[in-house]
Design a protein around this motif. Structure first.
Motif, PDB file in Angstrom:
ATOM      1  N   LEU A 632     -46.272  57.996  -2.258  1.00 46.27           N
ATOM      2  CA  LEU A 632     -45.696  58.125  -0.924  1.00 46.27           C
ATOM      3  C   LEU A 632     -45.811  59.528  -0.318  1.00 46.27           C
ATOM      4  O   LEU A 632     -46.468  59.699   0.701  1.00 46.27           O
ATOM      5  N   HIS A 633     -45.183  60.514  -0.936  1.00 46.42           N
ATOM      6  CA  HIS A 633     -45.214  61.843  -0.335  1.00 46.42           C
ATOM      7  C   HIS A 633     -46.638  62.310  -0.094  1.00 46.42           C
ATOM      8  O   HIS A 633     -46.967  62.831   0.975  1.00 46.42           O
ATOM      9  N   LEU A 634     -47.480  62.122  -1.096  1.00 48.91           N
ATOM     10  CA  LEU A 634     -48.847  62.633  -0.976  1.00 48.91           C
ATOM     11  C   LEU A 634     -49.649  61.855   0.063  1.00 48.91           C
ATOM     12  O   LEU A 634     -50.492  62.424   0.752  1.00 48.91           O
ATOM     13  N   LEU A 635     -49.368  60.584   0.184  1.00 46.02           N
ATOM     14  CA  LEU A 635     -50.089  59.786   1.187  1.00 46.02           C
ATOM     15  C   LEU A 635     -49.603  60.135   2.591  1.00 46.02           C
ATOM     16  O   LEU A 635     -50.398  60.316   3.517  1.00 46.02           O
ATOM     17  N   TYR A 636     -48.300  60.251   2.726  1.00 45.62           N
ATOM     18  CA  TYR A 636     -47.740  60.569   4.035  1.00 45.62           C
ATOM     19  C   TYR A 636     -48.197  61.937   4.528  1.00 45.62           C
ATOM     20  O   TYR A 636     -48.553  62.093   5.691  1.00 45.62           O
ATOM     21  N   SER A 637     -48.177  62.933   3.645  1.00 46.64           N
ATOM     22  CA  SER A 637     -48.586  64.252   4.152  1.00 46.64           C
ATOM     23  C   SER A 637     -50.078  64.274   4.444  1.00 46.64           C
ATOM     24  O   SER A 637     -50.513  64.961   5.363  1.00 46.64           O
ATOM     25  N   ARG A 638     -50.854  63.533   3.670  1.00 47.71           N
ATOM     26  CA  ARG A 638     -52.290  63.478   3.984  1.00 47.71           C
ATOM     27  C   ARG A 638     -52.496  62.848   5.362  1.00 47.71           C
ATOM     28  O   ARG A 638     -53.336  63.284   6.140  1.00 47.71           O
ATOM     29  N   PHE A 639     -51.708  61.820   5.645  1.00 46.31           N
ATOM     30  CA  PHE A 639     -51.808  61.136   6.940  1.00 46.31           C
ATOM     31  C   PHE A 639     -51.479  62.096   8.096  1.00 46.31           C
ATOM     32  O   PHE A 639     -52.269  62.263   9.028  1.00 46.31           O
ATOM     33  N   TRP A 640     -50.339  62.746   7.999  1.00 50.79           N
ATOM     34  CA  TRP A 640     -49.965  63.701   9.063  1.00 50.79           C
ATOM     35  C   TRP A 640     -51.038  64.766   9.213  1.00 50.79           C
ATOM     36  O   TRP A 640     -51.394  65.166  10.314  1.00 50.79           O
ATOM     37  N   HIS A 641     -51.532  65.224   8.082  1.00 56.39           N
ATOM     38  CA  HIS A 641     -52.501  66.309   8.130  1.00 56.39           C
ATOM     39  C   HIS A 641     -53.769  65.864   8.848  1.00 56.39           C
ATOM     40  O   HIS A 641     -54.358  66.630   9.620  1.00 56.39           O
ATOM     41  N   LYS A 642     -54.161  64.637   8.634  1.00 58.44           N
ATOM     42  CA  LYS A 642     -55.372  64.138   9.294  1.00 58.44           C
ATOM     43  C   LYS A 642     -55.158  64.004  10.802  1.00 58.44           C
ATOM     44  O   LYS A 642     -56.069  64.268  11.595  1.00 58.44           O
ATOM     45  N   VAL A 643     -53.955  63.604  11.185  1.00 56.43           N
ATOM     46  CA  VAL A 643     -53.674  63.533  12.627  1.00 56.43           C
ATOM     47  C   VAL A 643     -53.728  64.943  13.216  1.00 56.43           C
ATOM     48  O   VAL A 643     -54.369  65.171  14.254  1.00 56.43           O
ATOM     49  N   LEU A 644     -53.094  65.901  12.531  1.00 53.05           N
ATOM     50  CA  LEU A 644     -53.117  67.284  13.036  1.00 53.05           C
ATOM     51  C   LEU A 644     -54.552  67.810  13.075  1.00 53.05           C
ATOM     52  O   LEU A 644     -54.924  68.563  13.967  1.00 53.05           O
ATOM     53  N   TYR A 645     -55.337  67.377  12.096  1.00 58.70           N
ATOM     54  CA  TYR A 645     -56.739  67.788  12.064  1.00 58.70           C
ATOM     55  C   TYR A 645     -57.490  67.199  13.259  1.00 58.70           C
ATOM     56  O   TYR A 645     -58.212  67.906  13.975  1.00 58.70           O
ATOM     57  N   ASP A 646     -57.292  65.927  13.499  1.00 65.63           N
ATOM     58  CA  ASP A 646     -57.969  65.272  14.620  1.00 65.63           C
ATOM     59  C   ASP A 646     -57.594  65.921  15.947  1.00 65.63           C
ATOM     60  O   ASP A 646     -58.423  66.026  16.847  1.00 65.63           O
ATOM     61  N   ARG A 647     -56.345  66.334  16.034  1.00 60.87           N
ATOM     62  CA  ARG A 647     -55.889  66.919  17.281  1.00 60.87           C
ATOM     63  C   ARG A 647     -56.163  68.425  17.341  1.00 60.87           C
ATOM     64  O   ARG A 647     -55.750  69.096  18.279  1.00 60.87           O
ATOM     65  N   GLY A 648     -56.854  68.943  16.335  1.00 63.50           N
ATOM     66  CA  GLY A 648     -57.311  70.329  16.383  1.00 63.50           C
ATOM     67  C   GLY A 648     -56.272  71.370  15.986  1.00 63.50           C
ATOM     68  O   GLY A 648     -56.464  72.562  16.239  1.00 63.50           O
ATOM     69  N   TYR A 649     -55.196  70.927  15.349  1.00 61.13           N
ATOM     70  CA  TYR A 649     -54.152  71.902  15.011  1.00 61.13           C
ATOM     71  C   TYR A 649     -54.319  72.514  13.621  1.00 61.13           C
ATOM     72  O   TYR A 649     -53.718  73.526  13.315  1.00 61.13           O
ATOM     73  N   VAL A 650     -55.070  71.850  12.762  1.00 63.30           N
ATOM     74  CA  VAL A 650     -55.350  72.434  11.452  1.00 63.30           C
ATOM     75  C   VAL A 650     -56.846  72.307  11.177  1.00 63.30           C
ATOM     76  O   VAL A 650     -57.531  71.498  11.799  1.00 63.30           O
TER      77      VAL A 650
END
Length: 969
Positions: A632-650
């Motif tokens: 859970l934790h690792l999947l959820y943070s990977r998910f958020w991170h990918k959204v932030l990546y797509d939106r150019g924030y990371v």
RNA sequence: GCCGCCGUGGCGGAAUUGGCAGACGCGCUGGAUUUAGGAUCCAGUUCCUUAACGGAGUACAGGUUCAACUCCUGUCGGCGGCACCA
């Protein structure tokens, strides 16, 4: 240059030791002022030194090669630190201290995952704001962590409950709210870029807004929550055990409630595929892959009969194509085995399927209604595990099998889940165990479509084989038959290839107080009712803080407690419009989804992170934590991170490059009796002053035997004929190490260990007990063993018999002998390698060997000991600093260069080579390491001459520097 | 049921990845020193058999190899995860 701040001259003075506390036993009169190793004295002193000098403050930007080492931050429970915590923390601390000495820029932060249920439960019980108890707990945790000497950069500490932190959690939620997933680009994009279909556009602004809301990554839906009427509150899944509340065992109902969901399913493909490049344990990757559960197959439309005739319908369908959403005329199924379509002899829809009503004929109506009601009342558990026997009911309707035009009945059964695929299946009993079982119960036809092997006598056949009874597929193996069926279906617009995932959207709201409020407003109409339109809180108006509540008691309705908030919080007015705040809160996972980013730039009030700093420090190079967060934790943070990546924030696709799971530390082994055996021998036990404490639940319950205040001691047991007995009785015992739990009385408190043995001993012990990833039982005598080692380290350098603190007379400023140098450099080499591979237990073993060797040396070169102290310092930093200082060095050793080994010094004069005959060692010879192969064989032959006598040497195997083996006949 | 991990002395665990099984520590035994030891130092400690030699041994049964804790097949046991996902 070391990247961290250097320490000024203000080195700590070693003071005469005052009243050292003897470790145990009687006070030692003569030892009273003797310079013994006393961690209680030196450890706090060095901790203060590091703190005052900001020794471990990380630079804002890396000055050299960067290393970001992260611990899974703890939930600050009221229990305080557990000995399990320092295991991973010590491992990362060793790596960090090591890397600093290798001139890397190290980022090593710590924080607290402080939202969560226990604090709220405590608030309800005591009616104090959860923030109070949380802050108290954080204080305790901080004290305990500092007491262990971890080299965190404490200036970066954060808690997910900090308003300035969750301000940005809310901000990221708004990013999710502002994002839709573009399937073509496989990427999250701003909602403003979502193409609006013309018909929606034509309906006006409200329709457009609702259409957008349907596509956001954060959206609302009706989902089932665990409502417990007796407790008057909604429970989290983990608070529900077997359909009852964990507290009090009250019944729990599942009821639908408007919930926030996150569209993690849109990222299923990337979450699965991008696991490939990560240095994670394969087991964890597998667990994530299985959780995501990708499968490939086909969607197939079955015409519902007999409203229309199949032939003309099919012709029409071929013209219009396969529709994106199925119409009312067909039942769409998902199957991974399109090749078995000829064997589909009936269909099943889930009781919750929207077509149930429509497909039910009048004759069947009562039966179907009963069945669906029953199914609704069943918990998930009832529907799976306990339901060995398949149940179901015929709807009265039929569908047409598209491959052969045959009519097949449509059944309603709860073995089909509404939440997976289309909630409907084509049943192929010949190739599916569940369908076979169902067909047997209800006497439905079974057609095999895959040839079974001659020796096959089972039921459903799931393996590969040539297709039979399958028209144009006959003879094809499964893989080809699948492909051909999909082509055939596609050409007639009856089906298409389809990928499905088990992963569900993430239910993201909780009906609790102690969590991040959603930065969302619901627009109200004139009558004060929500009109269905949403408004995101302006990012400039963040944070949305939690309101003050009169009390935290449940109000007896399933709606969230924030509904009790004062009106000025609950009903903001913006531009003359009245709104109601969202009253759900975010789950505990939210804060932990991105904390590693905030550590990089924790005081930034303009942005959640500075992009330059993010680029410089990310990704996390080493992430250590428990395997309980594998999914859970690792999947959820990977998910958020990918959204932030797509939106150019990371700048990185993945947050955690390398992941290591620490194992669990179990309690000391204890003696157990089964409940039955305990009852049977209760009286005899009590006559022996032995009592039993019940531990574990249900089928795993046992009685832990106690004697007096402690566990049953080993000398009260005996082994006979390979079995363990209570001494002088016929009561058989089992010995076992269990998870630490209060009920078993096997919990070890780090404070106690630090008090009795010192932090360095605790750290060293936890690293020495075994490999980081394994789970290991605690052992007090093991702690004593490493403490012993540290005492020996101390004595190899310090003169214990002197009146004051002084170097041992054996320590001299002389160059090491060849042998001493070899031992030192072997140790350097081994310890360095072992830290790199996280093999801390063997690194410590090598250092023990070093100390054993130098203890025996009457002359101990100072330079060698200095190098050794540096090697020891990542593991036992306090004693190392102290000895470093005693050896005449100023400053901290934290940024001293890490010792390197000289390979030329490792060479031995002679090496021992085992000589084998037929694989058995028959002799050992001493030879020069440079000996030629021929000379080695000659020497070996001589050594085993008696074993070779009268034999013919068939083969000689020589492994240079390792061994010689003669194969004889 | 399925998937994954793991079975090595009395105990925790080592073994450069196919090359001397048992490093290091605990515990135990003996010795030295000591008024004393739960301190320290030294030695021993897988099992069987022996005066010595030897033999067996990494859960069990097979296999590959000059050589197997390590690779392969099967069985048993433990731990963790998933569990009607079509």
């Amino acid at each position: 240059m070391p990247s961290g701040p250097r320490c000024p001259r203000s080195r700590p003075r070693s003071q005469p030791l005052e009243s050292p506390v003897p470790r145990s036993g009687l006070p030692l009169p003569r030892a009273f002022n003797m310079p013994r190793y006393n961690p209680a004295h030196i450890e706090p002193r060095w901790q203060t030194y590091w703190e005052e000098n900001e020794t471990f403050k990380a630079p804002e930007m890396p000055a050299a090669e960067k290393v970001y080492v992260l611990d899974m931050f703890p939930y600050p429970s009221g229990e305080g630190l557990h000995v399990g915590h320092p295991e991973g923390y010590t491992a990362t601390d060793i790596v960090c201290r090591f890397e600093r000495m290798r001139d890397k820029s190290v980022l090593h932060p710590m924080g607290f995952d402080a939202f969560g249920l226990p604090a709220e439960e405590y608030a309800i019980k005591t009616n104090t704001p959860p923030r109070e108890s949380t802050e108290k707990n954080i204080e305790t945790f901080t004290r305990q962590l500092k007491m262990l000497g971890f080299s965190y950069d404490w200036s970066r500490v954060l808690a997910t409950t900090d308003v300035e932190y969750f301000r940005w959690t809310q901000w990221i939620f708004l990013v999710l709210f502002d994002t839709w997933f573009d399937h073509e680009q496989q990427k999250g994009r701003p909602i403003g870029e979502l193409p609006i279909p013309n018909d929606i556009q034509a309906e006006g602004e409200k329709s457009v807004r609702l259409y957008q809301d349907e596509h956001r990554l954060a959206f609302q839906a009706d989902a089932l929550v665990n409502w417990c009427p007796a407790l008057g509150t909604v429970l989290a899944n983990e608070e529900v055990i077997d359909g009852k509340s964990e507290r009090g065992s009250h019944p729990v109902q599942r009821m639908p409630l408007r919930q926030w969901m996150l569209r993690i399913t849109e990222y299923a493909e990337r979450l699965e595929k991008e696991l490939d490049d990560l240095s994670w344990p394969e087991g964890i990757k597998t667990m994530q892959r299985e959780w995501i559960g990708r499968s490939t197959g086909a969607e197939v439309d079955f015409l519902i009969a007999p409203d229309v005739d199949f032939e003309p319908w099919q012709a029409e369908r071929a013209k219009t194509g396969f529709p994106r959403k199925p119409g009312d005329d067909v039942l769409r199924v998902y199957t991974t085995r399109p090749d078995t379509l000829f064997g589909a002899t009936y269909m099943v829809i889930a009781p919750e399927h929207p077509f149930v009503d429509r497909l039910t004929t009048d004759e069947q109506r009562d039966a179907v209604k009963d069945y669906c009601e029953q199914a609704a009342g069943k918990s998930d558990l009832d529907r799976t595990e306990l339901a060995k026997e398949k149940t179901g009911v015929f709807s009265g309707s039929y569908a047409v099998n598209p491959v052969n035009g045959e009519l097949i009945p449509i059944w309603v059964a709860d073995y089909v889940l509404i939440s997976y695929g289309t909630g409907a299946i084509m049943a192929v009993p010949g190739q599916d165990e569940r369908d076979w079982e169902f067909a047997e119960v209800f006497g439905l036809p079974i057609i095999r479509t895959v040839q079974t092997p001659d020796d096959f006598d089972g039921k459903a056949y799931l393996e590969d084989g040539p297709a039979i009874n399958s028209g144009f597929l006959n003879g094809l193996e499964v893989t080809e038959a699948k492909a051909k069926t999909i082509d055939w279906l596609a050409s007639k617009a009856l089906g298409q290839a389809k990928v499905n995932y088990k992963l569900r959207d993430w239910l993201f709201s909780r009906q609790r107080f102690w969590g991040e409020p959603f930065p969302i407003l619901h627009e109200l109409d004139e009558s004060g009712q929500p009109n269905g339109l949403l408004r995101a809180v302006d990012p400039d108006d963040l944070p949305v803080d939690l309101p003050y509540l009169e009390d935290y008691k449940p109000h007896g309705r399933p709606e969230p407690p924030l509904g009790k908030a004062p009106d000025d919080w609950l009903y903001p007015v913006i531009d003359g419009k009245k709104y109601r705040r969202e009253t759900n809160t975010m789950p505990q996972w939210a804060g932990s989804c991105w904390y590693f980013l905030r550590f990089i730039d924790n005081t930034n009030s303009e942005a959640f992170i500075d992009p330059e700093k993010e680029k410089a420090w990310m990704p996390v190079d080493l992430y250590i934590g428990g395997a309980e967060h594998a999914v859970l934790h690792l999947l959820y943070s990977r998910f958020w991170h990918k959204v932030l990546y797509d939106r150019g924030y990371v700048s990185t696709r993945e947050p955690f490059q390398r992941l290591v799971n620490q194992g669990m530390i179990l309690g000391e082994p204890q003696y157990h009796l089964s409940p039955a055996a305990y009852e049977a021998s209760k009286e005899r036990l009590s006559s022996l002053a032995i009592t039993g404490v019940e531990a574990g639940s249900n089928e795993k319950a046992t009685f832990v035997l106690k004697h007096g205040d402690g566990d049953l001691p080993e000398d009260r047991t005996e082994k006979r004929k390979g079995q363990l007995f209570l001494k002088d009785t016929d009561i058989t015992l089992t010995a076992r190490a269990d998870k630490m739990a209060k009920s078993r009385g096997n919990v070890v408190n780090p404070d106690t260990i630090v008090r009795d043995y010192g932090a360095d001993s605790l750290r060293l012990y936890e690293m020495f007990m075994g490999p980081l990833e394994g789970s290991m039982p605690w052992s007090m005598s093991g702690v004593n063993g490493v403490r012993n080692f540290l005492d020996r380290v101390w004595r190899v350098i310090v003169d214990q018999d002197a009146e004051a603190l002084a170097l041992s007379p054996s320590v001299e400023d002389v160059p090491p002998t060849e042998e001493q140098a070899r031992v030192l450099h072997k140790t350097i080499k081994a310890v360095t390698h072992d830290i790199e591979t996280l093999g801390f237990n063997t690194a410590i073993a090598r250092m023990m060997e070093f100390v054993n060797f130098f203890t025996r040396e009457s002359t101990r070169p100072k330079s060698a000991l200095e190098q050794f102290v540096l090697l020891l310092s990542p593991f036992a930093p306090h004693i190392a600093e102290e000895l470093w200082h005693l050896l005449g060095n100023g400053d901290t050793l934290a940024y001293e260069p890490w010792p390197t080994h000289d390979p030329s010094l490792l060479v031995e004069d002679t090496i021992e080579i085992p000589v084998q005959v037929l694989g058995k060692v028959r002799a050992k010879i001493q030879v020069s390491p440079e000996i030629s192969k021929d000379d080695l064989i000659a020497a070996a032959k001589e050594a085993v001459a008696e074993w070779l006598e009268g034999k013919e040497i068939k083969k000689t195997i020589v492994v240079p520097g390792r061994m010689v083996n003669f194969v004889v006949r």
